[in-house]
Design a protein around this motif. Structure first.
Motif, short mmCIF file in Angstrom:
data_model
loop_
_atom_site.label_atom_id
_atom_site.label_comp_id
_atom_site.label_asym_id
_atom_site.label_seq_id
_atom_site.Cartn_x
_atom_site.Cartn_y
_atom_site.Cartn_z
N SER A 9 0.83 -1.20 0.00
CA SER A 9 0.00 0.00 0.00
C SER A 9 0.86 1.25 0.00
CB SER A 9 -0.91 0.01 1.23
OG SER A 9 -1.71 1.16 1.26
N ARG A 10 0.49 2.20 -0.84
CA ARG A 10 1.21 3.47 -0.89
C ARG A 10 0.75 4.40 0.23
NH1 ARG A 10 1.10 5.06 -7.35
NH2 ARG A 10 2.22 3.21 -8.12
N SER A 11 1.65 5.23 0.68
CA SER A 11 1.29 6.25 1.66
C SER A 11 0.39 7.30 1.01
CB SER A 11 2.54 6.93 2.22
OG SER A 11 3.37 6.00 2.88
N VAL A 12 -0.38 8.00 1.83
CA VAL A 12 -1.26 9.05 1.32
C VAL A 12 -0.42 10.21 0.78
CG1 VAL A 12 -3.05 10.73 1.92
CG2 VAL A 12 -3.08 8.43 2.94
N THR A 13 -0.75 10.68 -0.40
CA THR A 13 -0.12 11.87 -0.94
C THR A 13 -1.18 12.96 -1.11
OG1 THR A 13 -0.44 11.09 -3.22
CG2 THR A 13 1.66 10.58 -2.16
N SER A 14 -0.76 14.21 -0.90
CA SER A 14 -1.72 15.31 -0.90
C SER A 14 -1.05 16.60 -1.34
CB SER A 14 -2.32 15.48 0.50
OG SER A 14 -3.15 16.62 0.57
N ASN A 15 -1.86 17.50 -1.88
CA ASN A 15 -1.36 18.84 -2.17
C ASN A 15 -1.54 19.76 -0.97
OD1 ASN A 15 -4.15 18.98 -2.25
ND2 ASN A 15 -4.25 20.34 -4.03
N GLN A 16 -1.85 19.17 0.17
CA GLN A 16 -2.05 19.91 1.42
C GLN A 16 -1.04 19.39 2.44
OE1 GLN A 16 -6.14 19.74 2.87
NE2 GLN A 16 -5.44 20.16 4.95
N ASP A 17 -0.23 20.27 3.00
CA ASP A 17 0.82 19.83 3.92
C ASP A 17 0.62 20.31 5.34
OD1 ASP A 17 1.43 22.49 3.63
OD2 ASP A 17 3.36 22.17 2.62
N ASP A 18 -0.49 20.99 5.62
CA ASP A 18 -0.79 21.44 6.98
C ASP A 18 -2.30 21.53 7.10
OD1 ASP A 18 -0.47 22.25 9.56
OD2 ASP A 18 0.76 24.01 9.10
N LEU B 255 -10.90 7.18 16.17
CA LEU B 255 -10.55 7.32 14.76
C LEU B 255 -9.17 6.74 14.53
CD1 LEU B 255 -10.79 8.77 11.85
CD2 LEU B 255 -9.49 10.60 12.95
N ARG B 256 -9.04 5.94 13.48
CA ARG B 256 -7.71 5.48 13.06
C ARG B 256 -7.52 5.85 11.60
NH1 ARG B 256 -6.60 -0.51 15.82
NH2 ARG B 256 -6.88 0.17 17.99
N THR B 257 -6.29 6.22 11.27
CA THR B 257 -5.97 6.64 9.92
C THR B 257 -4.48 6.44 9.66
OG1 THR B 257 -6.00 8.52 8.36
CG2 THR B 257 -5.63 9.03 10.68
N ASN B 258 -4.12 6.32 8.38
CA ASN B 258 -2.71 6.27 8.01
C ASN B 258 -2.24 7.62 7.48
OD1 ASN B 258 -4.22 6.04 5.60
ND2 ASN B 258 -2.51 5.02 4.55
N TRP B 259 -3.04 8.65 7.65
CA TRP B 259 -2.68 10.01 7.22
C TRP B 259 -2.71 10.91 8.45
CZ3 TRP B 259 -5.98 14.09 4.27
CH2 TRP B 259 -5.14 15.08 3.73
N ALA B 260 -1.55 11.28 8.94
CA ALA B 260 -1.46 12.05 10.18
C ALA B 260 -2.28 13.34 10.11
CB ALA B 260 0.01 12.38 10.49
N PRO C 265 -9.60 9.30 3.16
CA PRO C 265 -9.00 10.55 3.62
C PRO C 265 -9.32 11.76 2.75
CG PRO C 265 -7.33 9.23 2.53
CD PRO C 265 -8.57 8.37 2.62
N TRP C 266 -9.84 11.54 1.54
CA TRP C 266 -10.08 12.66 0.62
C TRP C 266 -8.91 13.63 0.70
CZ3 TRP C 266 -13.63 11.90 -2.87
CH2 TRP C 266 -14.74 11.09 -2.57
N PRO C 267 -7.73 13.20 0.22
CA PRO C 267 -6.51 13.97 0.48
C PRO C 267 -6.35 15.26 -0.29
CG PRO C 267 -6.03 12.07 -0.89
CD PRO C 267 -7.46 11.93 -0.47
N LYS C 268 -7.12 15.46 -1.37
CA LYS C 268 -6.99 16.72 -2.08
C LYS C 268 -7.53 17.87 -1.23
CE LYS C 268 -7.25 14.80 -6.76
NZ LYS C 268 -7.99 14.83 -8.05
#
Length: 224
Positions: free
Chosen positions: A5-14, A164-169, A135-138
């Motif tokens: 599984s790939r880690s979550v990637t996002s255009n949001q860093d904070d 809540l558990r997630t792999n996206w901090a 996570p809806w990372p966008k």
């Protein structure tokens, strides 16, 4: 389970810059969207199932194929576990994969609609699990995350211990910030690595070497 599984990637860093505005708007203006008939039917089935059973209630929202619901039922045999998911296909896999304990009911429903109906009925779950939600990372998708969704105040109104558990901090951090705006404190850490994975996603993420996050909060009365 193979870990690829790939880690979550996002255009949001904070934290999203609009988080506070959106959360406060939802807290101040109740969501009045119509409730769907299929959610009403699912809630009626749940109401009949829990009737006259004086046992703590656990909600497992977004339960997928039911692995987490079955594990929670075995971990807390004194409780009733309602597993909620919008996918009939995922839920249909549950009886093929697991022996479903008699303290588990899996329901096809939209979680947001079910929560609103449960709130209206005065339900107060003992524990409420949100395990690895989308996570809806966008950045543009903030309002699709549970803490940015208009149903967020109704989630809180149900009360109980929210897990809540997630792999996206960042998802966990945003949820903690949204809870703080609503007057609820949260603790953020990592799940117990010695315990059996609750979901297929958790199993896969662990095997992929990803860091996982667990947020725990009491969703009861606000301290605002």
């Amino acid at each position: 389970m193979v870990g690829n599984s790939r880690s979550v990637t996002s255009n949001q860093d904070d934290l999203h810059p609009a988080l506070e505005v959106i959360v406060r708007r939802h807290l101040d203006h109740p969501w009045r969207a119509p409730l769907a008939d299929h959610d009403r039917a699912a809630f009626q089935r749940a109401r009949e199932w829990v009737a006259d059973r004086d046992r703590p209630l656990i909600l497992d929202s977004g339960c997928g194929t039911g692995r987490s619901s079955v594990q929670l039922a075995r971990r807390y045999p004194q409780a009733l576990v309602l597993g909620l998911d919008q996918s009939a296909h995922r839920l249909a896999r549950a009886p093929r994969r697991f022996d479903i304990p008699d303290n588990v009911l899996l329901l096809r429903t939209d979680c947001g609609g079910f929560w609103r109906l449960a709130e209206q009925a005065g339900w107060r779950p003992w524990r409420h699990y949100l395990l690895y939600p989308n996570p809806w990372p966008k950045s543009a998708h903030l309002k699709r995350r549970w803490h940015g969704h208009p149903v967020f105040p109704h989630l809180l109104a149900l009360g109980g211990t929210l897990v809540l558990r997630t792999n996206w901090a960042l998802y966990a951090r945003e949820m903690a910030a949204a809870l703080a705006l609503a007057g609820r404190a949260a603790t953020l850490g990592e799940p117990d690595v010695g315990a059996s994975p609750l979901t297929d996603f958790e199993d896969k993420y662990r095997n992929s070497g990803q860091r996982l996050w667990e947020l725990v909060a009491e969703a009861g009365p606000s301290t605002r």
